[in-house]
Scaffold this active site. Structure first.
Site, PDB file in Angstrom:
ATOM      1  N   HIS A 230       7.106   5.127   7.964  1.00 49.25           N
ATOM      2  CA  HIS A 230       6.636   6.187   7.083  1.00 49.25           C
ATOM      3  C   HIS A 230       5.412   6.840   7.721  1.00 49.25           C
ATOM      4  O   HIS A 230       4.415   6.166   8.000  1.00 49.25           O
ATOM      5  CB  HIS A 230       6.273   5.639   5.710  1.00 49.25           C
ATOM      6  CG  HIS A 230       7.458   5.310   4.868  1.00 49.25           C
ATOM      7  ND1 HIS A 230       7.366   5.051   3.515  1.00 49.25           N
ATOM      8  CD2 HIS A 230       8.785   5.210   5.166  1.00 49.25           C
ATOM      9  CE1 HIS A 230       8.573   4.797   3.024  1.00 49.25           C
ATOM     10  NE2 HIS A 230       9.444   4.875   4.012  1.00 49.25           N
TER      11      HIS A 230
ATOM     12  N   TYR B 118       2.418   8.393  -4.995  1.00 45.52           N
ATOM     13  CA  TYR B 118       1.359   7.876  -5.852  1.00 45.52           C
ATOM     14  C   TYR B 118       1.015   8.988  -6.838  1.00 45.52           C
ATOM     15  O   TYR B 118       0.476  10.030  -6.441  1.00 45.52           O
ATOM     16  CB  TYR B 118       0.124   7.521  -5.040  1.00 45.52           C
ATOM     17  CG  TYR B 118       0.262   6.285  -4.177  1.00 45.52           C
ATOM     18  CD1 TYR B 118      -0.292   5.070  -4.578  1.00 45.52           C
ATOM     19  CD2 TYR B 118       0.931   6.324  -2.954  1.00 45.52           C
ATOM     20  CE1 TYR B 118      -0.188   3.932  -3.794  1.00 45.52           C
ATOM     21  CE2 TYR B 118       1.039   5.197  -2.155  1.00 45.52           C
ATOM     22  CZ  TYR B 118       0.487   4.010  -2.580  1.00 45.52           C
ATOM     23  OH  TYR B 118       0.593   2.885  -1.800  1.00 45.52           O
TER      24      TYR B 118
ATOM     25  N   PRO C  61      -2.955  -4.002  -5.637  1.00 44.08           N
ATOM     26  CA  PRO C  61      -1.893  -3.578  -4.722  1.00 44.08           C
ATOM     27  C   PRO C  61      -1.916  -2.095  -4.351  1.00 44.08           C
ATOM     28  O   PRO C  61      -1.157  -1.678  -3.484  1.00 44.08           O
ATOM     29  CB  PRO C  61      -0.614  -3.918  -5.499  1.00 44.08           C
ATOM     30  CG  PRO C  61      -1.022  -3.812  -6.931  1.00 44.08           C
ATOM     31  CD  PRO C  61      -2.443  -4.296  -6.986  1.00 44.08           C
TER      32      PRO C  61
ATOM     33  N   LYS D 275      -2.904  -3.593   0.887  1.00 45.85           N
ATOM     34  CA  LYS D 275      -3.726  -4.312   1.860  1.00 45.85           C
ATOM     35  C   LYS D 275      -3.495  -5.820   1.893  1.00 45.85           C
ATOM     36  O   LYS D 275      -3.941  -6.483   2.831  1.00 45.85           O
ATOM     37  CB  LYS D 275      -5.204  -4.050   1.564  1.00 45.85           C
ATOM     38  CG  LYS D 275      -5.631  -2.639   1.910  1.00 45.85           C
ATOM     39  CD  LYS D 275      -5.757  -2.458   3.405  1.00 45.85           C
ATOM     40  CE  LYS D 275      -5.749  -1.016   3.825  1.00 45.85           C
ATOM     41  NZ  LYS D 275      -4.501  -0.559   4.388  1.00 45.85           N
TER      42      LYS D 275
ATOM     43  N   TYR E  41      -5.389   3.602   5.123  1.00 46.19           N
ATOM     44  CA  TYR E  41      -4.054   3.190   4.684  1.00 46.19           C
ATOM     45  C   TYR E  41      -3.244   2.626   5.850  1.00 46.19           C
ATOM     46  O   TYR E  41      -2.534   1.624   5.693  1.00 46.19           O
ATOM     47  CB  TYR E  41      -3.329   4.385   4.063  1.00 46.19           C
ATOM     48  CG  TYR E  41      -2.147   4.008   3.194  1.00 46.19           C
ATOM     49  CD1 TYR E  41      -2.293   3.858   1.816  1.00 46.19           C
ATOM     50  CD2 TYR E  41      -0.875   3.806   3.739  1.00 46.19           C
ATOM     51  CE1 TYR E  41      -1.212   3.519   1.012  1.00 46.19           C
ATOM     52  CE2 TYR E  41       0.207   3.468   2.946  1.00 46.19           C
ATOM     53  CZ  TYR E  41       0.034   3.326   1.583  1.00 46.19           C
ATOM     54  OH  TYR E  41       1.103   2.979   0.795  1.00 46.19           O
TER      55      TYR E  41
END
Length: 390
Positions: free
Chosen positions: A74, A202, A291, A295, A383
């Site tokens: 991704h 998100y 979550p 991580k 990220y």
């Protein structure tokens, strides 16, 4: 008489198995104990967003080839708010990526690699306690599936046994750790359906947060913000799809039969102590994160990479410098990850006590991220993961 080994590892999760794998490559023997069966370890479906550094260490050390062949790369995520989607392009901002590869698939690869290498990997063995932590020969007291007592004496004992670690008692006793519990949770579903989006979404909506994720081409994982006390059977399937769809306006979800439901509480924890004498903690035994920032497993991998270097110099070079420094070195990345996870969580979720000002401030924060090259770069860097040795 107790058995002897160089390193006794409690826990056959990602941290414990990868540590045994990396130590073996340095010529350091270990024993790995886990109370679960091999089937339980390999079939419990869990999240799996892997940072680029995690993927590189798995592939380069031959712990997993499937991470690249079966995992899905991704190059970004979507932040959705005010009914619009905003793609954060990792490749464009930092030249890195993440891989969608569920944790249980990582564990299958690691178990297979360790057994093929002749690893002393013992399933169904429950560690009860660790003794003599302050000595140069700490001991693990355990029981096998038949109730027989085992004693394993090691140069170093590593607690990789999760958030309910028994090894933590030997390291920190009652000193506890830094802790925060959040006033919301995630209601998660697994469903049989094709993906609703190519990358993770998100979504911050007036009705609350939602995450649209995947597990495979046929199985999808989705979450929505809920009260921590929510009953998993409180909703019909139709109601669950209605809630999820209301949280991602502008995206039409692809629905299918829901075959698993759970409520995931949000907690942050960092143990006050990560080492005592020759006993040390890694992964969830030492720290947990919400979550939202993906991580958890990646932090465990970073711990293990640092600890491998430290054990190499301690056990092969008789130099304790890196081992003594391990907790402070590991905490640098741990607290960066704690901050990022806290930031993502608070930016995307509705707080129970929030008023109109709080809501509009949150939208302003999201716009500050997506409309700023520096904001997008920070999110992308965090990220996709900082260097494993930082």
């Amino acid at each position: 008489m107790p058995e002897r080994t160089r390193v006794a590892i409690i826990g056959a999760g990602p941290a414990g198995l990868l540590l045994s794998h990396l130590l073996d490559r340095r010529g350091i023997a270990s024993v790995v104990l886990d109370s679960r069966t091999r089937e339980e370890i390999e079939t419990t479906i869990r999240a799996g967003i892997l940072e680029q550094g995690t993927v590189e260490i798995l592939h380069e050390t031959k712990a997993s080839d499937r991470v690249l062949t079966a995992g899905q790369r991704h190059d970004g995520i979507e932040l959705r708010f005010d009914g619009e989607g905003h793609r954060i392009d990792f490749a464009d901002t930092v030249g890195r990526a993440v891989w969608l590869y569920p944790q249980h698939e990582v564990l299958k690869d690691l178990v297979a690699a360790r057994l093929a290498a002749g690893q002393d990997l013992r399933f169904g063995v429950r560690a009860e306690r660790v003794e003599d932590a302050d000595s140069t020969r700490p001991r693990v007291i355990a029981h096998d599936a038949d109730g027989n007592t085992l004693q394993i004496q090691a140069d170093v004992v590593v607690g990789a046994d999760g958030s309910r670690s028994i090894v933590r008692e030997a390291v920190s006793g009652t000193s506890g750790g830094h802790f925060r519990e959040y006033p919301f949770a995630w209601f998660g579903i697994l469903c049989q359906a094709p993906p609703s989006a190519e990358e993770l979404i998100y979504s911050n909506s007036p009705n609350g947060f939602a995450l649209i994720s995947q597990r495979s081409p046929e199985v999808q994982r989705m979450y929505f913000q809920c009260d921590p006390e929510t009953d998993t059977e409180a909703y019909t399937e139709d109601q669950l799809w209605e809630i999820l769809q209301s949280r991602v306006p502008g995206t039409t979800l692809k629905e299918g039969p829901i075959f698993q439901r759970d409520v995931l509480r949000f907690r942050s924890f960092v143990a006050h102590e990560m080492r005592r004498g020759r006993v040390v903690l890694v992964g969830d035994a030492a720290h947990t994160v919400p979550p939202t920032g993906a991580k958890g497993m990646n932090l465990a991998v970073a711990d293990v990479v640092l600890l491998t270097d430290a054990l190499h110099t301690l056990l092969l070079d008789n130099d304790a410098t890196l081992f003594d420094a391990f907790p402070d070195t590991a905490r640098r990345r741990i607290w960066k990850a704690q901050h990022f996870s806290w930031w993502m969580t608070n930016m995307l979720h509705l707080q129970p006590e929030a008023n109109g000002f709080d809501r509009m401030r949150q939208i302003g924060e999201l716009r500050s991220v997506v409309e700023s090259a520096a904001g997008r770069a920070y999110l992308s860097e965090a990220y996709t993961g900082w260097p494993l040795r930082c």
